[in-house]
Structure formats: C-alpha cells, structure tokens
Write a protein that holds these residues in place. Structure first.
Motif, PDB file in Angstrom:
ATOM      1  N   SER A 129       2.264  -9.664  18.840  1.00 51.62           N
ATOM      2  CA  SER A 129       3.272  -8.666  18.474  1.00 51.62           C
ATOM      3  C   SER A 129       4.694  -9.201  18.525  1.00 51.62           C
ATOM      4  CB  SER A 129       3.131  -7.468  19.401  1.00 51.62           C
ATOM      5  OG  SER A 129       1.806  -7.041  19.395  1.00 51.62           O
ATOM      6  N   PHE A 130       4.897 -10.294  17.826  1.00 53.09           N
ATOM      7  CA  PHE A 130       6.226 -10.906  17.739  1.00 53.09           C
ATOM      8  C   PHE A 130       6.387 -11.422  16.314  1.00 53.09           C
ATOM      9  CE2 PHE A 130       4.680 -11.205  22.028  1.00 53.09           C
ATOM     10  CZ  PHE A 130       5.748 -10.696  22.747  1.00 53.09           C
ATOM     11  N   PRO A 131       7.621 -11.705  15.898  1.00 60.11           N
ATOM     12  CA  PRO A 131       7.801 -12.171  14.516  1.00 60.11           C
ATOM     13  C   PRO A 131       7.206 -13.555  14.298  1.00 60.11           C
ATOM     14  CG  PRO A 131       9.888 -11.488  15.501  1.00 60.11           C
ATOM     15  CD  PRO A 131       8.886 -11.543  16.604  1.00 60.11           C
ATOM     16  N   THR A 146      10.830 -11.617  21.183  1.00 61.86           N
ATOM     17  CA  THR A 146      11.508 -10.323  21.332  1.00 61.86           C
ATOM     18  C   THR A 146      10.959  -9.673  22.604  1.00 61.86           C
ATOM     19  OG1 THR A 146       9.797  -9.301  19.935  1.00 61.86           O
ATOM     20  CG2 THR A 146      11.819  -9.933  18.832  1.00 61.86           C
ATOM     21  N   LYS A 147      11.475  -8.516  22.951  1.00 56.76           N
ATOM     22  CA  LYS A 147      10.948  -7.679  24.033  1.00 56.76           C
ATOM     23  C   LYS A 147      10.760  -8.370  25.396  1.00 56.76           C
ATOM     24  CE  LYS A 147       7.409  -6.800  21.506  1.00 56.76           C
ATOM     25  NZ  LYS A 147       6.188  -6.301  20.874  1.00 56.76           N
ATOM     26  N   ASN A 181      -0.078  -9.073  13.203  1.00 55.14           N
ATOM     27  CA  ASN A 181       0.933  -8.422  14.023  1.00 55.14           C
ATOM     28  C   ASN A 181       0.398  -7.027  14.373  1.00 55.14           C
ATOM     29  OD1 ASN A 181       3.477  -6.559  14.226  1.00 55.14           O
ATOM     30  ND2 ASN A 181       4.176  -8.643  14.588  1.00 55.14           N
ATOM     31  N   ASP A 182       0.837  -6.476  15.503  1.00 56.45           N
ATOM     32  CA  ASP A 182       0.305  -5.164  15.874  1.00 56.45           C
ATOM     33  C   ASP A 182       0.660  -4.084  14.869  1.00 56.45           C
ATOM     34  OD1 ASP A 182       2.973  -5.267  16.542  1.00 56.45           O
ATOM     35  OD2 ASP A 182       2.763  -4.106  18.386  1.00 56.45           O
ATOM     36  N   ARG A 194       5.289   1.505  14.093  1.00 55.10           N
ATOM     37  CA  ARG A 194       5.103   1.524  15.545  1.00 55.10           C
ATOM     38  C   ARG A 194       6.371   1.982  16.218  1.00 55.10           C
ATOM     39  NH1 ARG A 194       1.218  -0.546  18.829  1.00 55.10           N
ATOM     40  NH2 ARG A 194       2.508  -0.471  20.661  1.00 55.10           N
ATOM     41  N   THR A 199       9.514  -1.814  18.118  1.00 56.75           N
ATOM     42  CA  THR A 199       9.309  -1.023  16.908  1.00 56.75           C
ATOM     43  C   THR A 199       9.149  -1.934  15.707  1.00 56.75           C
ATOM     44  OG1 THR A 199      10.162   0.734  15.505  1.00 56.75           O
ATOM     45  CG2 THR A 199      11.794  -0.762  16.438  1.00 56.75           C
ATOM     46  N   ASN A 200       8.336  -1.476  14.763  1.00 58.90           N
ATOM     47  CA  ASN A 200       8.112  -2.283  13.571  1.00 58.90           C
ATOM     48  C   ASN A 200       7.490  -1.409  12.497  1.00 58.90           C
ATOM     49  OD1 ASN A 200       8.022  -4.512  11.936  1.00 58.90           O
ATOM     50  ND2 ASN A 200       6.643  -5.705  13.239  1.00 58.90           N
ATOM     51  N   GLU A 228       9.341  -6.419  10.289  1.00 58.21           N
ATOM     52  CA  GLU A 228      10.108  -6.818  11.490  1.00 58.21           C
ATOM     53  C   GLU A 228      11.465  -6.102  11.507  1.00 58.21           C
ATOM     54  OE1 GLU A 228       9.406  -8.431  14.249  1.00 58.21           O
ATOM     55  OE2 GLU A 228       7.365  -8.947  13.647  1.00 58.21           O
ATOM     56  N   GLN A 258      17.579  -8.118  17.641  1.00 54.86           N
ATOM     57  CA  GLN A 258      16.766  -6.889  17.700  1.00 54.86           C
ATOM     58  C   GLN A 258      17.650  -5.647  17.866  1.00 54.86           C
ATOM     59  OE1 GLN A 258      14.048  -8.572  16.433  1.00 54.86           O
ATOM     60  NE2 GLN A 258      12.837  -7.040  17.488  1.00 54.86           N
ATOM     61  N   GLU A 261      15.831  -2.250  17.237  1.00 57.31           N
ATOM     62  CA  GLU A 261      14.836  -2.020  18.299  1.00 57.31           C
ATOM     63  C   GLU A 261      15.497  -1.489  19.570  1.00 57.31           C
ATOM     64  OE1 GLU A 261      11.134  -4.202  18.422  1.00 57.31           O
ATOM     65  OE2 GLU A 261      12.039  -5.403  19.996  1.00 57.31           O
TER      66      GLU A 261
HETATM   67  C1  GLC Z   1       8.771  -6.269  18.201  1.00 62.60           C
HETATM   68  C2  GLC Z   1       8.095  -7.465  17.561  1.00 62.60           C
HETATM   69  C3  GLC Z   1       7.179  -7.028  16.439  1.00 62.60           C
HETATM   70  C4  GLC Z   1       6.216  -5.960  16.949  1.00 62.60           C
HETATM   71  C5  GLC Z   1       6.990  -4.814  17.558  1.00 62.60           C
HETATM   72  C6  GLC Z   1       6.080  -3.746  18.123  1.00 62.60           C
HETATM   73  O1  GLC Z   1       9.646  -5.715  17.286  1.00 62.60           O
HETATM   74  O2  GLC Z   1       9.071  -8.376  17.076  1.00 62.60           O
HETATM   75  O3  GLC Z   1       6.495  -8.125  15.913  1.00 62.60           O
HETATM   76  O4  GLC Z   1       5.412  -5.507  15.891  1.00 62.60           O
HETATM   77  O5  GLC Z   1       7.806  -5.290  18.593  1.00 62.60           O
HETATM   78  O6  GLC Z   1       5.268  -4.237  19.146  1.00 62.60           O
END
Ligand code: GLC
Length: 442
Positions: A129-131, A146-147, A181-182, A194, A199-200, A228, A258, A261
C-alpha cells in the motif's frame, strides 16, 4: 460575542469550504490527473497497473494463499494480522522484508488450511500500500514511502524482488507472482476509493488517455489506474491549509509530501484536532479546560482518530467527559459542559472538511471518466473501503453533501456507494490468479 465564540469562529472559518472552493479544488484535481497521465515524475503518479480488460467478473475459480474463491462471486478468507514496529518501519529495508517473510512463514504454519498446501511453490499476491511504479503484474519500483514508513534502501528498488529475496534467504517455498496496491479495484469494474489510514483512488481509464505509456498494450482499450491521489496538490495551489495543517506537516516524517492525505486520512485527523485543542488551551485567556493539558494530550499523535468518532457518537456531555478522562487522563473537574461541546465541535469541523475534500476526489474521477455530462438514468457505482467511511458517523452524508455542491443533485442521486470490505486481500489473490493465466506487459 464572547472571547470563546470569537476564537472558535475564526478557526471555523478557516475550515469552511464554500461551493466555489470545492469546485476549484475539483478542477485542479482533474488537471493533475491529466498531468500525471501525460508524464512520469508528477506528484500525483497516476500509475498504470497493467490490469487491463477483460477485468475479472467475479466468476473465476482457484485458490490463492488464504483466499478461497468459490467461483460464484463469494470467497472465504483466513487472515492474520502482524504488527510492524516503528523500528522496522524506519530501519533497513532488508530487515523489514525479512520480517514480512517471517510473517508469511508463521501464517503458513499456524493459520493456513493445511489441506490447501500443495507440493509446488505457493503463489503469492502482494498487496503493497505505497506508491509503486509498476511495469508488469509482478514488477514495480517503490517511488516513495508514505504513512510513517521510511525504511532505507527501498525507494528505487523492485518491491517484489525485495520480498522474493527474503523468501529465498529463508528457503520458503513461496513465489511472489503479483503485486497490487490496496486501492486496486476490488469490485472489479467500478472505481474504488480508500478512506482509511491513508487515502487513494483507482479507476478504469482509456489506454489512449494514458499518454505517458510508451509500451501500451496494443489491443487493450482500458486499464486500471492507481491515482496515488494522497499526493494531490503537494505544490499547495488550492488545498485550504490552516496553521494546524502546516504544524502537522512540518512535524511529520514526510514534510511537503502527501498533502491531500494529510487533510483527509485517519492517520492525521486526530492530530489536526489535537492541534486545535492545544491552541484553545493555550489561548489567552484559555478557552478550553481552564488552560490545562495532560501528558497524553501533549503527545505527538496522542489523539487517535477513532476517539473523534467516539466523541461525535456520544449522546451526552457525561459520555464525552468519560472519553476525555479514559484517553487523556483529564480529570472531570477540569472539564466544563462547554468544554465538551468545544471538543465535539473541533472533531466535527476536522472530519467534515475531510469528508468534503474526499468528495472533490470522487467528483474528479466522475468528471475524468465522463460520467457527469452523461445525464443518463443509470446508477453510478463506486466502491469504497477504510475505517473512516465505514465507521465515522456522518462521513458519507457529509461527502454526499459536498458532491451535491460540486456535481449537482441529479448526479449525486445516481451515485451508489458500496462497501468493498476485505478488498486488499482479495484483490491480491485475484491478481495472483490472473498472473498465472495471462500475459504480462513489460
Ligand atoms: C497511501 C499510499 C497508497 C495507499 C493508500 C491507502 O496513500 O501511498 O499507495 O493506497 O495510502 O492505504
């Protein structure tokens, strides 16, 4: 007007979003989508996922890891959560991936249905869950963390390779065949959003619009794009930054990144609220808790977003007092009735702004995919998941209110919001399945 009212009003004004402002943000969103589709290295990455039509329709059969697809659009899921410590999040990537491999090992030994384990290597779909700039179903370079993650020697590396090497080091018979990606489509054909810790959004784009793709799949008309959008407006052209947001950003692990986000996701809303509360405690003269704070309330990220939701759900001042006592050690004697209202008000303005800004992202996808001009009767389906949209009181209604302002009531009425729970695991399983039966593009 009292001193307290003046203080609250001036903050509330900073958090208000007019119809015009929402529309301006949405417009910039669409512009940024197109920038990201045209060239690489844009803040909003608009990542082609190489998942093309025909998209899975929910009738596939097969078993992948812990997800058992029944072939009739239903599935069973065995899952186990493993916690990732801060040390692993910020240490060496090798340690982090070793740990992930250990978790898979523990899962296979303790949780998996042993009857499903065959002789051959277990095929694994990785939800990351990251770019990631994906170049094939099972390949992709980490673009940035991220996060709250910042593990070294990961950015620029292939995430599947990093995990596979860890499996190999540990002689685990597991092959990572797919990467998702999630946010990847969980309801397969509808856009997916999400609104949780991060958020994405992902949606189906015409391949011809993904202008940056030199090696686009020739015969495919559509492809899922992972926007993203958490990185929307990192340049700060339109997002309504307040001093509370700037403070959060400055003290974050990834300043100036971000941006979107940090306005709308579960990881940050509690921290923005905490910043407001501290400001009111420190006001001169104080307008909250008679100027008193506590160690917990003074702690960075000490105010969990879930508490905001409890506070907005609370029916009485007494309940709010209890929440404040249990979570922050604030003695009841320090909390007036008015204070409980102030705390609820702070949670509300922060969450409402988040819901409204979420609507700008949703609206931008509707505009980008031409669903707003098309004044048909058909329902517009969107899939969502994440704790905010699922559990935060009134989040969806506030999001819809903003949608009405941005795209009009006619369109808003046609939008069906469906929960796509357990999406991450199932999405990865479907991709692993697809990997074993379809061509991949390089
Ligand atoms: C962050 C991540 C992205 C993911 C989202 C939700 O924004 O960069 O890839 O989908 O969180 O988990």
């Amino acid at each position: 007007m009292s001193h307290r009212q003046r203080e609250l009003e001036s903050i509330e004004q900073e958090f208000n979003l007019s119809k015009e402002k929402l529309q301006a943000i949405t417009k910039t969103f669409v512009d940024d989508f197109n920038r990201g589709l045209s060239q690489y290295n844009e803040p909003m990455a608009m990542i082609p996922t190489f998942v093309t039509g025909p998209l899975p329709d929910g009738t596939e059969e097969g078993r992948v890891c812990e997800v058992h697809l029944h072939g009739d659009k239903t599935f069973t899921l065995r899952q186990q959560k493993y916690k990732v410590s801060d040390t692993l999040k910020t240490g060496e990537a090798r340690d982090l991936f070793n740990y992930l491999a250990d978790c898979v090992d523990a899962f296979l030994t303790n949780v998996s249905d042993q009857d499903l384990l065959g002789e051959s290597d277990m095929k694994l779909g990785l939800t990351f869950s990251f770019p990631v700039e994906q170049t094939a179903l099972n390949r992709g370079k980490i673009l940035t963390w991220t996060k709250g993650f910042s593990a070294q020697n990961a950015v620029g590396h292939d995430v599947v390779q990093l995990l596979q090497e860890a499996f190999d080091r540990k002689h685990l018979h597991v092959e990572c065949v797919a990467l998702v990606n999630d946010v990847r489509m969980t309801t397969y054909t509808t856009p997916h959003y999400r609104f949780g810790t991060g958020t994405n959004g992902a949606y189906v784009e015409r391949v011809s619009n993904i202008r940056k793709l030199a090696n686009s799949p020739q015969d495919e008309e559509y492809m899922v794009v992972n926007t993203e959008w958490g990185a929307f407006d990192n340049e700060r052209h339109v997002l309504p930054f307040t001093r509370f947001d700037s403070k959060l950003d400055r003290k974050s692990i990834n300043p100036r990144l971000q941006a979107f986000e940090k306005f709308i996701s579960g990881m940050y809303l509690g921290e923005i609220t905490r910043n407001i509360l501290l400001n009111l405690i420190d006001a001169c003269p104080a307008v909250l808790f008679g100027g008193h704070s506590t160690r917990q309330l003074n702690t960075h990220y000490g105010f969990d977003t879930a508490i905001m939701s409890d506070i907005e759900n609370a029916k009485t001042a007494k309940e709010i007092k209890e929440i404040l006592f249990n979570n922050f050690g604030l003695e009841e004697g320090l909390i007036s009735e008015e204070d409980t209202e102030t705390v609820r008000w702070a949670c509300k303005i922060v969450a409402t702004r988040a819901a409204k800004l979420s609507a700008t992202a949703v609206a931008a996808v509707l505009i980008q995919t031409d669903q707003v001009n098309n004044r048909g009767e058909d329902m517009i389906k969107i899939g969502v998941d994440g704790s905010l949209i699922q559990h935060y009181p009134g989040f969806e209604e506030r999001l819809r209110e903003a949608l009405r302002e941005i795209v009009g009531e006619e369109v808003e009425k046609r939008i069906l919001i469906g929960l796509a729970k357990d999406g991450s695991g199932v999405g990865a399983a479907l991709c692993a399945l697809q990997a074993t039966k379809s061509t991949t593009y390089y």
